[in-house]
Design a protein around this motif. Structure first.
Motif, PDB file in Angstrom:
ATOM      1  N   ASP A 258       0.842  -1.193   0.000  1.00 24.77           N
ATOM      2  CA  ASP A 258       0.000   0.000   0.000  1.00 24.77           C
ATOM      3  C   ASP A 258       0.878   1.243   0.000  1.00 24.77           C
ATOM      4  N   TYR A 259       0.251   2.406  -0.096  1.00 26.48           N
ATOM      5  CA  TYR A 259       0.991   3.659  -0.203  1.00 26.48           C
ATOM      6  C   TYR A 259       1.203   4.358   1.146  1.00 26.48           C
TER       7      TYR A 259
ATOM      8  N   PRO B 185       4.512  15.074  -5.067  1.00 27.06           N
ATOM      9  CA  PRO B 185       3.237  15.581  -4.547  1.00 27.06           C
ATOM     10  C   PRO B 185       2.597  14.653  -3.512  1.00 27.06           C
ATOM     11  N   PHE B 186       2.731  13.339  -3.701  1.00 31.16           N
ATOM     12  CA  PHE B 186       2.182  12.403  -2.709  1.00 31.16           C
ATOM     13  C   PHE B 186       2.926  12.550  -1.394  1.00 31.16           C
ATOM     14  N   LEU B 187       4.249  12.641  -1.449  1.00 23.03           N
ATOM     15  CA  LEU B 187       5.035  12.813  -0.236  1.00 23.03           C
ATOM     16  C   LEU B 187       4.655  14.105   0.477  1.00 23.03           C
TER      17      LEU B 187
ATOM     18  N   GLY C   6      -5.447  22.485  -9.500  1.00 25.34           N
ATOM     19  CA  GLY C   6      -4.235  21.698  -9.709  1.00 25.34           C
ATOM     20  C   GLY C   6      -4.263  20.323  -9.069  1.00 25.34           C
ATOM     21  N   VAL C   7      -3.105  19.932  -8.482  1.00 19.88           N
ATOM     22  CA  VAL C   7      -2.945  18.578  -7.960  1.00 19.88           C
ATOM     23  C   VAL C   7      -3.804  18.297  -6.735  1.00 19.88           C
TER      24      VAL C   7
ATOM     25  N   TYR D 281       5.374  14.572 -11.594  1.00 25.66           N
ATOM     26  CA  TYR D 281       5.236  13.508 -10.586  1.00 25.66           C
ATOM     27  C   TYR D 281       6.431  12.543 -10.595  1.00 25.66           C
ATOM     28  N   ALA D 282       7.605  13.068 -10.333  1.00 25.08           N
ATOM     29  CA  ALA D 282       8.793  12.217 -10.284  1.00 25.08           C
ATOM     30  C   ALA D 282       8.837  11.444  -8.966  1.00 25.08           C
ATOM     31  N   VAL D 283       9.111  10.150  -9.065  1.00 25.77           N
ATOM     32  CA  VAL D 283       9.275   9.304  -7.879  1.00 25.77           C
ATOM     33  C   VAL D 283      10.616   9.631  -7.229  1.00 25.77           C
TER      34      VAL D 283
END
Length: 271
Positions: free
Chosen positions: A70-71, A92-94, A164-165, A227-229
Motif C-alpha cells: 500500500d501507499y 506531490p504524494f510525499l 491543480g494537484v 510527478y517524479a518518484v
C-alpha cells in the motif's frame, strides 16, 4: 633459550614474507557491511533495488528491501525509523503525506516518472466513452488529483480553475458525459477493469498486472508530468552516507538502461 630465539626468528620471517600481524595475534577482521533498509512497493521499485544490491555491496552496504503493498505504510515505517529510506512515491504524494500526517520525512532525489494512464476493456478511444460511463481513480489525495487532471486533459471534465494537484471529485465543475467516478485504493484500481468502462491507474500497479502504459492504455499522461518518484529519508538524515549511497546507486547508466529496456516507456528515468 635457543628454541625461543629460533621461534622469534621464524615468526619475524613469516611477518616479512606473508604480511602477518605477528605470532600469536589474529589478523584484523574486515569491516562489517552496514545494513541499509529501504521500504518500497514491489514493481518496479523493489525490482530496481534488487538490481543495485551488488553495487551497494561493493560500497559496503547490505541492502535490505522491505516490500509494502500500500501507499501509506512505507511513510509510516520511515517516520518511525523502521527503515532508513523509502523509494516508491512521487513528490506531490510525499508532500501531502507530510502535511496530513505530520511526518518528519523529506525528499532526497528524483529518480523516475511512472506515467499515469487510462485503461479500458470496453472502448478503444477515450472519446468513445458513453454517457454515464463508470470510471475508477485512486482514492488518495495526490493520485486522485492526478487522475482527475488526466481526465480533464482528455477533455472529459473540467475542474475548478487553479485547483491543480489538490483536486477532488468535489472540484469538478463540468462533467458533460455524466461520468460516474468511483474512488478506489490505488493498488486495487487495475482489478476494477473488468467491471468499469475506464480505470485510471498508476504505472507501478499497471506494470504489476502486465499492463504497459505506452502500449496498452487509451490515454497517457503528458511527458511533462511533475510527478517524479523520489528517494525519501527522515528529516535530519538527508546527508547520511547510506542514504547518499542509495541515491548514487539508483542514478547510474546501468539503472537507466534497465528502466528503459525492461519497462518500455512505463518507467522514465529523470536523472
Amino acid at each position: 633459550m635457543q628454541r625461543r630465539t629460533l621461534t622469534a626468528a621464524l615468526c619475524g620471517a613469516a611477518v616479512l614474507a606473508f604480511g602477518l600481524t605477528g605470532c600469536g595475534e589474529k589478523a584484523p577482521e574486515a569491516p562489517k557491511a552496514v545494513t541499509l533498509t529501504v521500504g518500497a512497493t514491489p514493481v518496479p521499485h523493489a525490482d530496481i533495488l534488487k538490481l543495485i544490491e551488488p553495487d551497494l555491496k561493493k560500497d559496503g552496504y547490505d541492502l535490505k528491501i522491505v516490500e509494502f503493498s500500500d501507499y501509506v505504510s512505507p511513510n509510516l515505517a520511515l517516520d518511525a525509523g523502521e527503515v532508513d529510506a523509502n523509494y516508491y512515491q512521487h513528490k506531490p504524494f510525499l508532500d501531502a503525506a507530510v502535511e496530513h500526517r505530520r511526518l518528519k520525512i523529506a525528499s532526497i532525489a528524483p529518480i523516475h516518472i511512472l506515467p499515469m494512464a487510462a485503461y479500458s476493456k470496453k472502448v478503444k478511444k477515450i472519446t468513445d466513452l458513453a454517457d454515464g460511463a463508470s470510471v475508477t481513480i485512486p482514492n488518495d489525495p495526490a493520485n486522485g488529483g492526478r487522475a482527475l487532471l488526466l481526465l480533464e486533459d482528455a477533455g472529459l471534465l473540467k475542474l475548478k480553475p487553479g485547483i491543480g494537484v489538490k483536486a477532488t471529485v468535489l472540484d469538478i465543475v463540468s462533467n458533460p458525459k455524466h461520468l460516474r467516478i468511483r474512488e478506489v485504493e490505488a493498488a486495487q484500481v487495475p482489478r476494477t477493469l473488468d467491471d468499469v468502462d475506464l480505470a485510471v491507474v498508476n504505472s507501478n500497479y499497471a506494470i504489476g498486472v502486465g499492463l504497459n502504459p505506452v502500449t496498452d492504455s487509451i490515454y497517457l499522461e503528458s511527458k511533462t508530468s511533475p510527478y517524479a518518484v523520489v528517494v525519501a529519508a527522515r528529516q535530519g538524515h538527508e546527508k547520511d552516507a547510506k542514504v547518499q549511497a542509495l541515491v548514487k546507486a539508483l542514478t547510474t547508466e546501468k539503472v537507466r538502461k534497465f528502466m528503459t529496456d525492461k519497462y518500455k516507456g512505463g518507467v522514465v528515468p529523470v536523472f
